[in-house]
Scaffold this active site. Sequence first.
Site, PDB file in Angstrom:
ATOM      1  N   ASP A  31       1.952 -10.809 -11.436  1.00 31.73           N
ATOM      2  CA  ASP A  31       0.798 -10.194 -10.779  1.00 31.73           C
ATOM      3  C   ASP A  31      -0.243  -9.934 -11.864  1.00 31.73           C
ATOM      4  OD1 ASP A  31       0.655  -8.357  -7.862  1.00 31.73           O
ATOM      5  OD2 ASP A  31      -0.944  -8.174  -9.357  1.00 31.73           O
ATOM      6  N   ASN A  32      -1.514 -10.148 -11.546  1.00 32.92           N
ATOM      7  CA  ASN A  32      -2.548  -9.864 -12.556  1.00 32.92           C
ATOM      8  C   ASN A  32      -3.020  -8.407 -12.474  1.00 32.92           C
ATOM      9  OD1 ASN A  32      -4.219  -9.818 -10.332  1.00 32.92           O
ATOM     10  ND2 ASN A  32      -5.389 -11.657 -10.892  1.00 32.92           N
ATOM     11  N   ILE A  52      -2.279 -16.442 -12.078  1.00 30.28           N
ATOM     12  CA  ILE A  52      -1.684 -17.756 -11.783  1.00 30.28           C
ATOM     13  C   ILE A  52      -2.628 -18.911 -12.119  1.00 30.28           C
ATOM     14  CG2 ILE A  52      -0.057 -16.905 -10.046  1.00 30.28           C
ATOM     15  CD1 ILE A  52      -1.940 -18.129  -7.904  1.00 30.28           C
ATOM     16  N   ASN A  92      -9.728 -18.142  -6.648  1.00 30.62           N
ATOM     17  CA  ASN A  92      -8.451 -17.401  -6.641  1.00 30.62           C
ATOM     18  C   ASN A  92      -7.417 -18.093  -5.777  1.00 30.62           C
ATOM     19  OD1 ASN A  92      -8.884 -15.204  -8.252  1.00 30.62           O
ATOM     20  ND2 ASN A  92      -9.493 -13.849  -6.601  1.00 30.62           N
ATOM     21  N   TYR A 141     -12.374 -16.893   3.881  1.00 27.61           N
ATOM     22  CA  TYR A 141     -10.968 -16.533   3.639  1.00 27.61           C
ATOM     23  C   TYR A 141     -10.032 -17.471   4.417  1.00 27.61           C
ATOM     24  CZ  TYR A 141      -6.617 -14.006   4.257  1.00 27.61           C
ATOM     25  OH  TYR A 141      -5.292 -13.680   4.330  1.00 27.61           O
ATOM     26  N   ASN A 170      -1.935  -9.282  12.079  1.00 29.46           N
ATOM     27  CA  ASN A 170      -2.348  -8.101  11.308  1.00 29.46           C
ATOM     28  C   ASN A 170      -1.141  -7.298  10.825  1.00 29.46           C
ATOM     29  OD1 ASN A 170      -4.765  -8.994  12.779  1.00 29.46           O
ATOM     30  ND2 ASN A 170      -5.657  -7.286  11.656  1.00 29.46           N
ATOM     31  N   HIS A 189      -9.009  -2.324   5.494  1.00 31.63           N
ATOM     32  CA  HIS A 189      -8.164  -2.565   6.665  1.00 31.63           C
ATOM     33  C   HIS A 189      -8.162  -1.370   7.608  1.00 31.63           C
ATOM     34  CE1 HIS A 189      -6.560  -5.728   3.963  1.00 31.63           C
ATOM     35  NE2 HIS A 189      -6.734  -6.402   5.088  1.00 31.63           N
ATOM     36  N   ILE A 207     -16.274   1.685  13.973  1.00 28.77           N
ATOM     37  CA  ILE A 207     -15.747   0.603  14.817  1.00 28.77           C
ATOM     38  C   ILE A 207     -16.721  -0.572  14.701  1.00 28.77           C
ATOM     39  CG2 ILE A 207     -15.259  -0.074  17.204  1.00 28.77           C
ATOM     40  CD1 ILE A 207     -14.619   2.916  17.760  1.00 28.77           C
ATOM     41  N   GLY A 284     -17.700 -12.876  10.710  1.00 28.74           N
ATOM     42  CA  GLY A 284     -16.443 -13.645  10.573  1.00 28.74           C
ATOM     43  C   GLY A 284     -15.302 -13.158  11.444  1.00 28.74           C
TER      44      GLY A 284
HETATM   45  N1  UDP Z   1     -12.144  -2.838  11.889  1.00 27.42           N
HETATM   46  C1  UDP Z   1     -13.031  -1.835  12.296  1.00 27.42           C
HETATM   47  N2  UDP Z   1     -13.399  -0.901  11.375  1.00 27.42           N
HETATM   48  C2  UDP Z   1     -12.922  -0.901  10.079  1.00 27.42           C
HETATM   49  C3  UDP Z   1     -12.025  -1.910   9.695  1.00 27.42           C
HETATM   50  C4  UDP Z   1     -11.665  -2.868  10.641  1.00 27.42           C
HETATM   51  O1  UDP Z   1     -13.475  -1.798  13.436  1.00 27.42           O
HETATM   52  O2  UDP Z   1     -13.325  -0.021   9.294  1.00 27.42           O
HETATM   53  C5  UDP Z   1     -11.718  -3.845  12.884  1.00 27.42           C
HETATM   54  C6  UDP Z   1     -12.036  -5.291  12.487  1.00 27.42           C
HETATM   55  O3  UDP Z   1     -13.306  -5.671  12.963  1.00 27.42           O
HETATM   56  C7  UDP Z   1     -10.896  -6.059  13.165  1.00 27.42           C
HETATM   57  C8  UDP Z   1      -9.737  -5.066  13.177  1.00 27.42           C
HETATM   58  O4  UDP Z   1     -10.317  -3.772  12.975  1.00 27.42           O
HETATM   59  O5  UDP Z   1     -11.231  -6.325  14.487  1.00 27.42           O
HETATM   60  C9  UDP Z   1      -8.730  -5.322  12.084  1.00 27.42           C
HETATM   61  O6  UDP Z   1      -9.428  -5.484  10.860  1.00 27.42           O
HETATM   62  P1  UDP Z   1      -8.696  -5.532   9.463  1.00 27.42           P
HETATM   63  O7  UDP Z   1      -9.748  -5.584   8.409  1.00 27.42           O
HETATM   64  O8  UDP Z   1      -7.697  -4.416   9.399  1.00 27.42           O
HETATM   65  O9  UDP Z   1      -7.843  -6.875   9.509  1.00 27.42           O
HETATM   66  P2  UDP Z   1      -8.311  -8.419   9.751  1.00 27.42           P
HETATM   67  O10 UDP Z   1      -8.342  -8.585  11.242  1.00 27.42           O
HETATM   68  O11 UDP Z   1      -9.612  -8.628   9.083  1.00 27.42           O
HETATM   69  O12 UDP Z   1      -7.208  -9.189   9.121  1.00 27.42           O
END
Ligand code: UDP
Length: 333
Positions: A31-32, A52, A92, A141, A170, A189, A207, A284
Amino acid sequence: MSVLVLGGAGYIGSHAVYQLIDQGENVVVVDNLETGHKESLHPNATFYQGDIRDIKFLRSVFEKESINGVIHFAATSLVGESMENPLKYFDNNVYGTQVLLQVMVEHDVRNIVFSSTAAVYGEPDSLPLTETMATNPTSTYGETKLTMEKLMKWTEHAHRLNYVSLRYFNVAGARESAEIGEDHRPETHLLPIILQTALNKRSHVTIFGKDYDTPDGTCIRDYVHIEDLIDAHLLALNYLLEGGSSDIFNLGSNQGFSVKEMIETARIITGKDIPAIVGKRRSGDPSTLIASSAKAKQVLNWKPKRTSLNQIIQDAWNWHSLYPDGYGKGVGK
Ligand code: UDP
């Protein structure tokens, strides 16, 4: 013989290391520590700090250790950041994997399990998502993870590499004994942000959009418990070591929860207010992602055991409330 875990100090990697050691495996971690935490390293794992993409460093690890399988988590994984800084993600994730595959081939290590993502699908035509559906990533990503899958495929073709690509939905929750958990800097997240708000480390949750084509207008995701997710990695590694052929599997819980439902459930479990405000959509983000994991259950004999949202949130809450500042550097730094 040892299992090499790349990115073993990260959220998902550290949980894999703990489970491998629980099962009596010798584990080597690379791990870096750019996003991983020293504190999440298992004391019985052999640790090498390095990147890596540094081929000399990686070769030296393969020369010192006797490795029979690789689990590859070492990647950057934020949808939002990947849209702002796409080249960092190609460097990366794609270049890092290219170097890794080269070193694996040089050292005749042929088995690799690696993290892919539901983000390879993009906006789905129908639900639940199966592995044969079209891949049209809506984020850099997702594109880099899809490219990593293709690197595996063509390397397999030329060099007999065997791979299992696990497309995560998720991932959430924490080890039930709460020694390790989820701590990203900065945190982006949803569940950790909700729980940091419950701990008054943040004033509110934003949200991201309330105008999606879903029953309550907020995005729907399929949340899978980290320990169930790791079970699938261990099964996948055994599958390869026993001669299974390269394949791709979705890992999810086959059920979707909206952002609002996540906040409401967390309010009940934590007994806290958790203020939330509606903000703009995040670039995205597809509106709904729900997995079919039937293939992993059938081929790998994966049996997820922690499928209730309550348990996912409860286990995450146990870790967050024990470590309100995460791994000790102060939230958000
Ligand atoms: N989300 C949100 N507010 C936040 C972080 C995430 O409304 O502060 C929403 C995001 O738009 C997605 C869901 O929660 O619909 C899960 O996002 P997260 O970043 O946890 O995981 P991802 O879906 O990007 O892998």
